[in-house]
Design an enzyme around this catalytic site. Structure first.
Site, PDB file in Angstrom:
ATOM      1  N   THR A  32       0.860  -0.925   0.042  1.00 60.17           N
ATOM      2  CA  THR A  32      -0.165   0.121  -0.047  1.00 60.17           C
ATOM      3  C   THR A  32       0.696   1.111   0.117  1.00 60.17           C
ATOM      4  O   THR A  32       1.924   1.542   0.702  1.00 60.17           O
ATOM      5  CB  THR A  32      -0.957  -0.185   1.310  1.00 60.17           C
ATOM      6  OG1 THR A  32      -1.234  -1.082   1.192  1.00 60.17           O
ATOM      7  CG2 THR A  32      -2.008   1.055   1.324  1.00 60.17           C
ATOM      8  N   VAL A  33       0.506   2.394  -0.355  1.00 56.59           N
ATOM      9  CA  VAL A  33       1.566   3.850  -0.488  1.00 56.59           C
ATOM     10  C   VAL A  33       0.653   4.557   0.376  1.00 56.59           C
ATOM     11  O   VAL A  33      -0.606   4.474   0.191  1.00 56.59           O
ATOM     12  CB  VAL A  33       1.367   4.352  -2.200  1.00 56.59           C
ATOM     13  CG1 VAL A  33       2.508   3.264  -3.062  1.00 56.59           C
ATOM     14  CG2 VAL A  33      -0.020   4.752  -2.790  1.00 56.59           C
TER      15      VAL A  33
END
Length: 374
Positions: free
Chosen positions: A190-191
């Site tokens: 995930t960013v």
């Protein structure tokens, strides 16, 4: 900003660092142009989503049906408003839809006194985005060579695993165990990003394509309130402003509401000790995850407070910013930058040698002082 907690091979580390630097630069450019924290954090996320190397927006993991469904959320520490989308398809930058939901909600009630939505999913989220001027992008254009080949590889692995579980092909079981270590935590990236502006406002955002081979319709922590991101300006009962963004296994992060837990912990005096204890007690050893033997996640945290500078005048206030990160995954790519810096610093944080992913944690951080506008 971060580019995800998971496994970062040496070959991909350079790409992750590059995209982290670009995201930091994009956010700082917006801040220098006078934007508030919430606009800067959205700009950083667009950069992260547009990279084919991250599991968000372009190049996201494919689900069980070979489709891309994304989750994203954003929170403004000044207004405490939040916007999110879950399992949205056909939109290149899901964070822009989340941000638009946040902005529209701040305008107040809809016709006939209806409450505006803050969290939309699936087809409804897609249609709302189109109706609000956000351009569609066909899902096939969002897939990359890397995400398509990973999908085919994962599909083969699942088929082999199903044969093993049916009592056939014991050799396949051995092969499956050896590949799990290579690929397992690489699917968690995930960013996210966290920002403080010169007025001391904080904001955070997060975006994800979700776990590879997830069931269609599954929504991870990146869309859930208090799980993917959290931002809260200082108030009477909170001496510090805090912003948090999380990455890792969505189910683990949802069941522990880790973003909000870390934010609450940051009101203690010693930020490093508070984060260490939160990750240990509220995540790795959480009673909500008692049945899990491998708890995977990472957080980035900003903590800000006003302080008086002795020079040049004690009346001029500065903002003291503490930036910390911690993770139980094998690695996490981190980038950070202030408006005074010429360029972003990036770092691949790794667990100590001999540490076991999912049961141990790494924690690092630093402090900087920023001039304030107020």
């Amino acid at each position: 900003s971060i580019s995800g907690a998971g496994y970062h091979s040496e070959s991909k580390a350079k790409e992750y660092k590059h995209v982290c630097k670009r995201a930091c630069q994009r956010a700082v450019d917006r801040l220098n142009a006078g934007a508030l924290a919430v606009d800067a954090v959205a700009a950083a996320l667009v950069e992260l989503e547009d990279s084919p190397f991250t599991n968000a927006g372009m190049g996201s993991n494919l689900n069980l049906s070979g489709e891309i469904e994304c989750d994203a959320s954003i929170m403004d520490g000044k207004t405490l408003h939040y916007g999110a989308v879950g399992a949205i398809s056909g939109i290149k930058n899901p964070v822009l839809v989340a941000n638009r939901l946040l902005n529209e909600a701040q305008k107040g009630k809809l016709s006939a006194g209806r409450i505006p939505p803050c969290f939309l999913v699936g087809e409804g989220a897609h249609d709302w985005a189109i109706n609000h001027g956000i351009a569609p992008c066909p899902s096939e254009k969002m897939a990359t060579k890397f995400s398509l080949s990973a999908y085919k590889r994962n599909k083969r692995k699942m088929e082999m695993a199903e044969k093993v579980e049916s009592g056939f092909n014991h050799q396949a079981k051995k092969r499956r165990q050896s590949t799990e270590n290579e690929n397992g935590s690489g699917l968690l990236d995930t960013v996210g990003a966290i920002v403080v502006d010169r007025e001391g406002n904080v904001a955070s955002a997060v975006s994800s394509g979700g776990l590879a081979m997830k069931h269609p319709g599954r929504v991870g922590q990146a869309a859930h309130h208090g799980c993917g991101c959290w931002a809260e300006n200082t108030r009477t009962q909170n001496p510090y402003s805090t912003a948090v963004s999380t990455s890792g296994c969505g189910e683990h992060l949802i069941r522990t509401m880790l973003a909000r837990e870390c934010s609450s912990a940051m009101q203690s005096d010693d930020a490093h000790q508070a984060l260490l204890e939160a990750m240990q007690n509220k995540f790795i050893s959480s009673p909500f995850l008692a049945s899990e033997d491998c708890v995977l996640g990472g957080v980035i945290v900003l903590r800000c407070s006003r302080c008086c500078d002795a020079q040049p005048s004690p009346d001029i206030q500065a903002i003291l910013v503490e930036f910390l990160w911690s993770h139980t995954t094998e690695s996490m790519c981190v980038g950070y930058m202030s408006a005074q810096d010429g360029k972003a610093k990036t770092h691949i944080s790794r667990l100590p040698p001999e540490a076991v992913a999912g049961r141990s944690l790494a924690i690092e951080g630093g402090v900087c002082r920023l001039p304030s506008n107020t």
